[in-house]
Design an enzyme around this catalytic site. Structure first.
Site, PDB file in Angstrom:
ATOM      1  N   LYS A  71      13.077 -38.289 -11.241  1.00 40.68           N
ATOM      2  CA  LYS A  71      12.263 -39.491 -11.021  1.00 40.68           C
ATOM      3  C   LYS A  71      12.391 -40.501 -12.168  1.00 40.68           C
ATOM      4  CE  LYS A  71       8.061 -38.589 -11.115  1.00 40.68           C
ATOM      5  NZ  LYS A  71       6.936 -38.484 -11.817  1.00 40.68           N
ATOM      6  N   THR A  73      14.809 -40.651 -14.370  1.00 40.45           N
ATOM      7  CA  THR A  73      16.200 -41.113 -14.383  1.00 40.45           C
ATOM      8  C   THR A  73      16.405 -42.248 -13.389  1.00 40.45           C
ATOM      9  OG1 THR A  73      16.935 -38.899 -15.006  1.00 40.45           O
ATOM     10  CG2 THR A  73      18.605 -40.382 -14.096  1.00 40.45           C
ATOM     11  N   ARG A  94       5.580 -43.764 -19.246  1.00 37.84           N
ATOM     12  CA  ARG A  94       4.668 -43.019 -20.127  1.00 37.84           C
ATOM     13  C   ARG A  94       5.428 -42.486 -21.337  1.00 37.84           C
ATOM     14  NH1 ARG A  94       2.531 -38.288 -16.631  1.00 37.84           N
ATOM     15  NH2 ARG A  94       4.638 -38.459 -15.813  1.00 37.84           N
ATOM     16  N   LYS A 105       9.555 -27.823 -20.240  1.00 44.64           N
ATOM     17  CA  LYS A 105       9.883 -28.971 -19.395  1.00 44.64           C
ATOM     18  C   LYS A 105      10.892 -29.916 -20.042  1.00 44.64           C
ATOM     19  CE  LYS A 105       7.577 -32.746 -16.896  1.00 44.64           C
ATOM     20  NZ  LYS A 105       8.084 -33.904 -17.625  1.00 44.64           N
ATOM     21  N   ALA A 273      -0.753 -35.708 -15.670  1.00 46.95           N
ATOM     22  CA  ALA A 273      -0.702 -36.093 -14.262  1.00 46.95           C
ATOM     23  C   ALA A 273      -1.508 -35.153 -13.369  1.00 46.95           C
ATOM     24  CB  ALA A 273       0.743 -36.151 -13.788  1.00 46.95           C
ATOM     25  N   PHE A 301       4.526 -36.506 -11.532  1.00 50.17           N
ATOM     26  CA  PHE A 301       4.754 -35.498 -10.498  1.00 50.17           C
ATOM     27  C   PHE A 301       5.057 -36.151  -9.152  1.00 50.17           C
ATOM     28  CE2 PHE A 301       1.985 -32.735 -13.373  1.00 50.17           C
ATOM     29  CZ  PHE A 301       3.080 -32.160 -13.989  1.00 50.17           C
ATOM     30  N   PHE A 381      23.809 -35.658  -6.227  1.00 50.45           N
ATOM     31  CA  PHE A 381      24.561 -34.657  -6.986  1.00 50.45           C
ATOM     32  C   PHE A 381      25.972 -34.577  -6.393  1.00 50.45           C
ATOM     33  CE2 PHE A 381      20.353 -33.687  -8.247  1.00 50.45           C
ATOM     34  CZ  PHE A 381      20.393 -32.872  -9.362  1.00 50.45           C
ATOM     35  N   TRP A 409      22.437 -41.270 -12.667  1.00 48.27           N
ATOM     36  CA  TRP A 409      22.688 -40.303 -13.741  1.00 48.27           C
ATOM     37  C   TRP A 409      24.136 -40.430 -14.212  1.00 48.27           C
ATOM     38  CZ3 TRP A 409      25.909 -36.378 -15.110  1.00 48.27           C
ATOM     39  CH2 TRP A 409      25.485 -35.541 -16.161  1.00 48.27           C
TER      40      TRP A 409
END
Length: 556
Positions: A71, A73, A94, A105, A273, A301, A381, A409
């Site tokens: 998200k 990215t 954030r 994480k 979150a 999230f 991907f 990405w």
């Protein structure tokens, strides 16, 4: 293949004053923290506050999975893509917490060729905002305990103290502690607790406050405890507001850094979150809207948590009107929701995709409930097949939702041009009719049940006896007309993290309810949401190092 930190360390960063020139920000508007980061002065806001607002684009996602969604990215890549199309854009994010950085994480700077930099600074101490929030939180705790020691003039019941200390680290042994042990001079013995800094109400307050006056008003409303006759005791009554505000005087100012492609990024605040509203600061978002044509922001999230709170709490309080929502998914994550094990996600599996895409379907429906146009993007991907991509595209378009792929990405802004063009087209052709999900003047239980049934898909809601009693008490005390912040696990639409896909007609249980009076919302806790995480067997901290030249490795 280079790691994210290796890509970030090879970035061609510009001095931050060069980055902000494209937004007509002068050196007088910046408070520099070295070459590549700065805070925006109050004078800047006073100069631009009457400018016309740009378009506000929210990036949200399906429920997170071990397969990864990307998200942040996509948020960064989309902001860079607007620049490729000669649109004046700003990204509003954030700040990362140290706890996840050293835990499991990782950081929160994006990934690949869509990152904000300097990555190491952002993920570690940055401009000290979180340290200031931690200090203000713990000053209030110290003044509370000192008040107890000095005679307890406010008649505080030590069994009804609700203010907790905090630290920006995953440290499970601090969840439940005893303070005041030792000699009588060492204080009153009582049970106490620690939470992680991002779960502090002061973090939520900082991110919702419009200015210093509003910040102080909100700090004064913080409930620290209750008296023996059940009346709330506030930070204002402890005479703590002025000193807390002094600690936060710089932290309230938005930070500005840049992306790998030198797009300006306002990175400010970072409320949890789950336990809070999970969005960057109102001040950063509003400032960005006055400076740019397109402001790309995100919420924590999946859309069931982040987007709902963005719409029902942040936008409602701040008077914001989002122009569009970008909903991020991956083929891998959808197949995971369809029951495919993590080690088999690289294989084409249309049956699993069809089964798991119901999670995306529910999030599309949820976004549409707020009246905001939705664009779905697949963070691609290399293992995604043409058949899988086409299936998702057709699925979205059949539900009145625009679709565009993203390869940000790998390709940075260039890989987000199709998405940016689709967002621009959507903003021009479809009007946003944003509206909150519920009326804040409804009873607390009605608001909880609206979110649980409309957003999560629950069939019923039950309440522990303590939660029902707390709701009655809050309504009697005059807090019944506040929005509700639901604290739920992020992995499922339900309160059971193991229920993937689109669970329906389940019962959701509310085990605890309390008010964050300063932030201005009621928190309803489901399941076992942790406000102080712990470290895993092998935390990321074991792999982080710095060499003799000061180069950091292991951050991700």
């Amino acid at each position: 293949m280079k790691t994210d930190i290796e890509i970030a360390q090879e970035a061609n960063m510009l001095p931050i004053q060069e980055v902000t020139k494209k937004l007509d920000i002068t050196m007088d508007d910046l408070e520099l923290y070295g070459k590549y980061k700065a805070k925006l002065s109050d004078e800047l806001w006073n100069r631009v506050k009457d400018n016309k607002d740009g378009k506000l684009i929210l990036v949200t996602a399906i429920n997170p999975t071990p397969a990864g969604e990307g998200k942040t990215t996509v948020t960064v890549g989309l902001g860079q893509a607007f620049g490729k199309l000669n649109k004046k854009s700003v990204i509003a994010l954030r700040e990362p917490s140290l706890g996840p950085c050293f835990g499991i994480k990782g950081g929160a700077a994006g990934g690949g060729n869509s990152q904000v930099v300097p990555m190491e600074d952002l993920n570690l101490h940055f401009t000290g905002d979180f340290h200031a929030i931690t200090s203000a939180n713990n000053l209030l705790a110290a003044m509370l305990d000192n008040h107890l020691k000095q005679g307890n003039a406010l008649n505080i019941d030590t069994n009804q103290i609700v203010w907790k200390r905090c630290v920006d680290m995953n440290d499970r042994v601090l969840r439940n502690i005893v303070v005041g042990l030792g000699r009588p001079v060492d204080g009153v013995v009582r049970e106490d607790h620690f939470i992680i800094t991002v779960a502090s109400e002061i973090m939520a307050i900082l991110c919702l406050a419009s200015d210093m006056h509003d910040l102080k008003e909100r700090l004064g409303k913080i409930i620290v405890a209750y008296t023996f006759d059940g009346q709330p005791v506030t930070a204002k009554e402890l005479n703590a507001v002025g000193a807390m505000a002094a600690l936060l005087k710089d932290a309230i100012k938005p930070n500005v850094i840049q992306t790998l492609e030198n797009t300006p990024a306002l990175v400010h605040g970072g409320p949890f979150a789950n336990i809070a509203h999970g969005c960057n600061s109102v001040r950063a978002t509003k400032t960005a809207l006055k400076l740019a044509d397109y402001v790309v922001t995100e919420a924590g999230f999946g859309a069931d948590l982040g987007a709902e709170k963005f719409m029902d709490i942040k936008c409602r309080m701040a008077g914001l009107k989002p122009s569009a929502v970008v909903l991020v998914a991956t083929v891998r994550a959808l197949k995971y929701n369809g029951g495919v094990p993590k080690d088999q996600l690289n294989n084409e599996n249309l049956d699993a995709l069809k089964k798991g895409i119901v999670n995306l379907e529910k999030h599309i429906e949820n976004v549409q409930k707020f009246g905001v146009p939705c664009v779905v993007t697949l963070n691609q991907f290399i293992t995604d097949t043409e058949a899988e991509l086409n299936f998702v595209k057709e699925f979205c378009e059949a539900r009145g939702c625009e679709f565009a792929p993203a390869q940000v990405w790998e390709k940075g802004g260039e890989g987000g041009i199709a998405l940016a063009e689709k967002v621009i087209e959507t903003c021009e052709k479809k009007e946003s009719n944003y509206k909150p999900l519920y009326d804040v003047n409804q009873p607390i239980k009605a608001k909880i049940e609206t979110i649980a049934k409309e957003i999560y898909g629950a069939g019923s809601v039950t309440y522990d006896a303590a939660a029902s009693k707390a709701i009655e008490r809050l309504e009697e005390l005059g807090y019944g007309n506040l929005p509700v912040c639901m604290a739920k696990n992020q992995y499922s639409l339900s309160d059971d993290p193991k229920k993937l896909g689109r669970p329906t007609d389940f019962n959701m249980n509310i085990r605890e309810v309390y008010v964050n009076a300063g932030a201005g919302f009621v928190v309803a806790i489901t399941g076992t949401v942790m406000t102080m995480p712990g470290l895993p067997l092998h935390p990321a901290a074991e792999r982080i190092d710095v060499n003799d030249d000061g180069v950091i490795t292991g951050l991700f």
